[in-house]
Design a protein around this motif. Structure first.
Motif, mmCIF file in Angstrom:
data_model
loop_
_atom_site.group_PDB
_atom_site.id
_atom_site.type_symbol
_atom_site.label_atom_id
_atom_site.label_comp_id
_atom_site.label_asym_id
_atom_site.label_seq_id
_atom_site.Cartn_x
_atom_site.Cartn_y
_atom_site.Cartn_z
ATOM 1 N N CYS B 91 21.766 21.389 4.285
ATOM 2 C CA CYS B 91 20.857 22.336 4.918
ATOM 3 C C CYS B 91 21.692 23.461 5.518
ATOM 4 O O CYS B 91 22.820 23.230 5.986
ATOM 5 N N ALA B 92 21.157 24.678 5.502
ATOM 6 C CA ALA B 92 21.861 25.812 6.093
ATOM 7 C C ALA B 92 20.863 26.735 6.780
ATOM 8 O O ALA B 92 19.666 26.712 6.473
ATOM 9 N N SER B 93 21.374 27.549 7.700
ATOM 10 C CA SER B 93 20.517 28.544 8.337
ATOM 11 C C SER B 93 21.320 29.805 8.589
ATOM 12 O O SER B 93 22.555 29.797 8.572
ATOM 13 N N ARG B 94 20.596 30.908 8.817
ATOM 14 C CA ARG B 94 21.243 32.167 9.195
ATOM 15 C C ARG B 94 20.167 33.096 9.754
ATOM 16 O O ARG B 94 18.968 32.885 9.531
ATOM 17 N N ILE B 95 20.600 34.153 10.458
ATOM 18 C CA ILE B 95 19.643 35.185 10.825
ATOM 19 C C ILE B 95 19.416 36.068 9.603
ATOM 20 O O ILE B 95 20.221 36.055 8.655
ATOM 21 N N GLN B 96 18.323 36.802 9.590
ATOM 22 C CA GLN B 96 17.940 37.533 8.387
ATOM 23 C C GLN B 96 18.685 38.852 8.265
ATOM 24 O O GLN B 96 18.092 39.913 8.245
ATOM 25 N N VAL B 97 20.001 38.712 8.193
ATOM 26 C CA VAL B 97 20.857 39.877 7.973
ATOM 27 C C VAL B 97 21.856 39.465 6.903
ATOM 28 O O VAL B 97 22.562 38.465 7.082
ATOM 29 N N PRO B 98 21.939 40.191 5.772
ATOM 30 C CA PRO B 98 22.786 39.730 4.659
ATOM 31 C C PRO B 98 24.229 39.478 5.056
ATOM 32 O O PRO B 98 24.859 38.546 4.566
ATOM 33 N N SER B 99 24.760 40.291 5.957
ATOM 34 C CA SER B 99 26.171 40.157 6.293
ATOM 35 C C SER B 99 26.442 39.027 7.267
ATOM 36 O O SER B 99 27.601 38.731 7.556
ATOM 37 N N TYR B 100 25.411 38.417 7.758
ATOM 38 C CA TYR B 100 25.600 37.333 8.713
ATOM 39 C C TYR B 100 25.893 36.046 7.967
ATOM 40 O O TYR B 100 25.301 35.759 6.940
ATOM 41 N N GLY B 101 26.796 35.280 8.537
ATOM 42 C CA GLY B 101 27.232 34.062 7.875
ATOM 43 C C GLY B 101 26.198 32.962 7.885
ATOM 44 O O GLY B 101 25.261 32.960 8.685
#
Lengths: 108, 113
Positions: B91-101
């Motif tokens: 499972c993974a998560s990130r904020i909705q910004v392409p450059s964010y890891g």
């Protein structure tokens, strides 16, 4: 989908050596990421690099988008660099396609 | 320290069982993902959620469904487990910004017998 090829599949290094990992992809992308998976399975994001060059400590990466490849450089390798390195790309942001990975073993 | 937590590290289930894999993130990330990892194939996207109650199929959704009723929790459901679903699930998560890891959980190794 986009095809991602990573080379070499396996790499064995002596501690202190430098190395280059390559990622070729089959179509234009606007998202390219490098990841490291340690021997315990934990994946860590290394770089977001759809174009250009970035450096983070002993690691650096270069992507030549027009020629559809990216390189990951490991300098002065340490045993903690062991693991699998993945390149992942996407044409439209989130839907990453992963390569099969390069397994790096650094020997003391 | 920010985290993505997967409920089980190892899981053994029988063929035909309904299986729930849970993932919780504490970073208020909009986007969450389920991947499966198989030797020689890298990671393959099963489902993606870009916000609460929103979901999209990835590359290999067959045999799986997902649920995201709250922002922090993204569940993967195997409706009727089969042996070819034996794999490592990440499972993974990130904020909705392409450059964010991306932040990954430590994975669930599922064996279907």
């Amino acid at each position: 989908g986009i095809q991602v090829e990573q080379s070499p599949p396996d790499l064995i290094l002596q501690e202190g050596a430098n190395s280059t990992l390559r990622c070729n992809f089959s179509d234009s992308v606007n998202n390219l990421q490098w990841f490291h998976q340690n021997p315990w399975g934990q994946l860590i994001n290394l770089f977001y690099i759809p174009s250009g060059t970035k450096q983070n400590g002993r690691l650096s990466a270069t992507t030549v988008a027009t020629e559809r490849y990216s390189l990951l450089y490991i300098s002065s390798s340490q045993t903690t660099d062991s693991g699998v390195y993945f390149c992942a790309v996407a044409r439209y942001d989130y839907k990453l396609s992963f390569g099969a990975g390069t397994t790096v073993t650094v020997r003391a | 320290d920010v985290k993505v937590t997967q409920s089980s590290r190892y899981l053994v289930k029988r063929t035909g069982e309904k299986v729930f894999l849970e993932c919780v993130q504490d970073m208020d990330h909009e986007n969450m993902f389920w991947y499966r990892q198989d030797p020689g194939l890298g990671l393959r996207l099963i489902y993606f959620s870009y916000d609460v109650k929103m979901k999209e199929k990835g590359d290999i959704p067959e045999g799986y469904s997902v649920s995201r009723e709250k922002k922090e929790r993204f569940s993967l459901i195997l409706e009727s487990a089969s042996t070819n679903q034996t794999s490592m699930y990440l499972c993974a998560s990130r904020i909705q910004v392409p450059s964010y890891g991306y932040t990954f959980g430590s994975g669930t190794r599922l064996t279907v017998v």
